[in-house]
Each structure stands twice: as C-alpha cells, then as structure tokens.
Design a protein around this motif. Sequence first.
Motif, PDB file in Angstrom:
ATOM      1  N   ASP A  47      48.396   1.918  55.175  1.00 46.55           N
ATOM      2  CA  ASP A  47      49.194   2.403  56.588  1.00 46.55           C
ATOM      3  C   ASP A  47      48.225   2.731  57.872  1.00 46.55           C
ATOM      4  O   ASP A  47      47.414   3.655  57.329  1.00 46.55           O
ATOM      5  CB  ASP A  47      49.560   4.041  55.583  1.00 46.55           C
ATOM      6  N   GLU A  48      48.737   2.154  58.722  1.00 48.43           N
ATOM      7  CA  GLU A  48      47.949   2.007  60.146  1.00 48.43           C
ATOM      8  C   GLU A  48      47.222   3.527  60.344  1.00 48.43           C
ATOM      9  O   GLU A  48      46.100   4.147  60.668  1.00 48.43           O
ATOM     10  CB  GLU A  48      48.483   1.181  61.463  1.00 48.43           C
ATOM     11  N   ASP A  49      48.426   4.534  60.716  1.00 49.96           N
ATOM     12  CA  ASP A  49      47.917   6.123  60.520  1.00 49.96           C
ATOM     13  C   ASP A  49      46.523   6.356  60.486  1.00 49.96           C
ATOM     14  O   ASP A  49      45.691   7.127  60.664  1.00 49.96           O
ATOM     15  CB  ASP A  49      49.264   6.787  60.648  1.00 49.96           C
ATOM     16  N   SER A  50      47.164   6.366  58.586  1.00 49.63           N
ATOM     17  CA  SER A  50      45.752   6.921  58.317  1.00 49.63           C
ATOM     18  C   SER A  50      44.542   6.334  58.050  1.00 49.63           C
ATOM     19  O   SER A  50      43.429   6.744  58.068  1.00 49.63           O
ATOM     20  CB  SER A  50      46.456   6.781  57.014  1.00 49.63           C
ATOM     21  N   LEU A  51      44.640   4.793  57.839  1.00 53.55           N
ATOM     22  CA  LEU A  51      43.502   4.339  58.009  1.00 53.55           C
ATOM     23  C   LEU A  51      42.791   4.856  59.481  1.00 53.55           C
ATOM     24  O   LEU A  51      41.716   5.116  59.094  1.00 53.55           O
ATOM     25  CB  LEU A  51      43.707   3.010  58.047  1.00 53.55           C
ATOM     26  N   ALA A  52      43.219   4.923  60.954  1.00 56.46           N
ATOM     27  CA  ALA A  52      42.673   5.581  61.724  1.00 56.46           C
ATOM     28  C   ALA A  52      42.654   6.697  62.159  1.00 56.46           C
ATOM     29  O   ALA A  52      40.895   6.977  62.440  1.00 56.46           O
ATOM     30  CB  ALA A  52      43.812   5.484  63.042  1.00 56.46           C
ATOM     31  N   TRP A  53      42.943   7.714  61.341  1.00 57.27           N
ATOM     32  CA  TRP A  53      42.459   8.948  61.189  1.00 57.27           C
ATOM     33  C   TRP A  53      41.403   8.975  60.386  1.00 57.27           C
ATOM     34  O   TRP A  53      40.245   9.415  60.697  1.00 57.27           O
ATOM     35  CB  TRP A  53      43.272   9.869  60.213  1.00 57.27           C
ATOM     36  N   ILE A  54      41.120   8.253  59.030  1.00 53.04           N
ATOM     37  CA  ILE A  54      39.994   8.081  58.213  1.00 53.04           C
ATOM     38  C   ILE A  54      38.700   7.807  59.654  1.00 53.04           C
ATOM     39  O   ILE A  54      37.309   8.181  59.108  1.00 53.04           O
ATOM     40  CB  ILE A  54      40.347   7.562  56.968  1.00 53.04           C
ATOM     41  N   LEU A  55      38.983   6.553  59.971  1.00 56.84           N
ATOM     42  CA  LEU A  55      38.259   5.731  60.565  1.00 56.84           C
ATOM     43  C   LEU A  55      37.224   7.028  62.238  1.00 56.84           C
ATOM     44  O   LEU A  55      36.034   6.855  62.300  1.00 56.84           O
ATOM     45  CB  LEU A  55      38.204   4.633  60.994  1.00 56.84           C
ATOM     46  N   VAL A  56      38.607   7.445  62.309  1.00 60.06           N
ATOM     47  CA  VAL A  56      38.197   8.334  63.219  1.00 60.06           C
ATOM     48  C   VAL A  56      36.788   9.705  62.405  1.00 60.06           C
ATOM     49  O   VAL A  56      36.021   9.819  63.459  1.00 60.06           O
ATOM     50  CB  VAL A  56      38.856   9.015  64.380  1.00 60.06           C
ATOM     51  N   ALA A  57      37.143   9.797  61.793  1.00 57.48           N
ATOM     52  CA  ALA A  57      36.555  10.813  60.646  1.00 57.48           C
ATOM     53  C   ALA A  57      35.471  10.572  60.382  1.00 57.48           C
ATOM     54  O   ALA A  57      34.567  10.840  60.548  1.00 57.48           O
ATOM     55  CB  ALA A  57      37.235  11.189  59.104  1.00 57.48           C
ATOM     56  N   MET A  58      34.747   9.451  60.615  1.00 63.31           N
ATOM     57  CA  MET A  58      33.676   8.275  59.725  1.00 63.31           C
ATOM     58  C   MET A  58      33.012   8.568  61.328  1.00 63.31           C
ATOM     59  O   MET A  58      32.047   8.388  60.983  1.00 63.31           O
ATOM     60  CB  MET A  58      34.026   7.382  59.404  1.00 63.31           C
TER      61      MET A  58
END
Length: 271
Positions: free
Chosen positions: A33-44
């Motif tokens: 899921d691109e949306d989930s991956l994007a949010w996780i990478l922003v948190a990182m």
Amino acid sequence: MNQDERRWNLISLVYVEDANFSQILEVAQLIHDEDSLAWILVAMSRIDPNYSPQAIQAIRSVQNLIDKARVLGCLAAIDSSYFSEALETAQSIQGFRRARALSDLASINNICFEEALNIAQSMQKTEGAKSIDEEEYASVLGSLAIVNNDIFQLALEATREIRFIPGRIRVINQLINNSPDNYVNHLHDIIAEIPSISDRSQAFSSYLPRLPLANLPYPDWQSHLHLLAHRKRADLMGDLATLYPAILHLGGEGAMRGIVDEMKRVCEQWP
C-alpha cells in the motif's frame, strides 16, 4: 487487523527508542500500500532526514490526490524544500477539500492563507447542507485561525452552527487546543449549548486544561464536577488526574488521597 491499524502500529514503532527502521520498512513493504509506506517513511524522516528522498518517492506513487496532499504536507513541515510540490498538489484538488489541504499548508507558509480562506468562505451553505460540510468548514477556519487569530471569531460561529453533535465536539476539541486566551470563555459557552449532558460532559473534559485549575473557586468546582459525573468511570478517573491542581488547591493532599481511596472502594464494589 485492518490496513489502517497495521499502518499506525508500524508508525508507532518508528518512535520507539532504538527502532530498527530497516525491519520496519521490510514489514511495511509487505502491506503493498503506497499510502501506508509513504506515511511510515515520513515518520522516519521526522527522526532521520536521510529518509526524505525515499519518502517523496513513495508519496509520488500515492494515487489518491487528497491522501497525497495530506502526507506531502507533513513531509513539507519537516523539510520546506518540498513545500512547492505540496502546494501544487493541494491546488490541484477540487472543491472544499482544496481548502482543507491549503489550510494545513498555511501553518507551514502563510502564502496560501488567503486562497484557503477565500475558498472556505465561498462554500455554499444552503438549507439542508450535509453536516460533514459544516464540520469541514469550521475545521478549516479553525486551522487558519492558528495562523491568523483575527478569524477565530469566524471559526467559533461556524462551530456553533454544526448540527451533527459529534462533529461539533471534534471541532471544539481542535479549537480548545489552539484558542487564544481571550476566546476560551466563548468555547465554554458553545459547550454549554450542547443539548445532551453526556455529550456536553465529553466536550467539557477537553476544556479542563484551559481552566485556572490552581486557583479554581469552589462553586466552579462543584458545577464542573457535577457535569463530569456523567462521564464513564474510566474517563472520569482521567479527568480527576487533570483536575489534580484544583483538588490540591481546594483540599490539599488529604483530599486527593481521599478521592483515590474512594475510587478504589467503588471499583472493588462495582468492578
């Protein structure tokens, strides 16, 4: 566990001390899921800016324009070099969702404040308009009021007009967290107008930190406690913790110990 729950569980792991980002990313990529991956990478990226290039790549793969604008705005708040792309994405959204995206960006750079305000104020408020539109309108004004307190009165008036009470409470909570001191009493008046006492007590709970708890008059304490008594037991216990400065002011340490003992007694009798 649904996709959203998995996403936010992984994001919470990012903020754990000594978190292994490589392992978290490996699991995140299994979600597909691109949306989930994007949010996780922003948190990182918030913790380690070296992840920003990976975050922007993931964001650009997000298909839903509104979701893309939200997560891109969060990245722009971390790294202003992405603001222009975030603004362009927000401006490509149609309807009142555009105002929402722009109002979020206005807290980063007020260059888009006027555009967001103009869109919000041009929203048609016809008879029978959907309650979600009323909530969104008030929420957008609330976000913009953080940037410019001059429109806080507009946000209050829009909040008072929200017919869907849970939505009204959500916006009240938003305004409570960001309200200038000279508007706090107006929020109390809006809370007092909520018809259901259980809904009113819920909204008032969020208002507690804005009270002068360290010198709260006793009549006010009586009134507030009577309202909070309509909360569920677990919620009331949390409220009493917030009210600790008032309890200490009115009754000293002995009063707090007495409350704790009484709570234990009640829990033993009615688990």
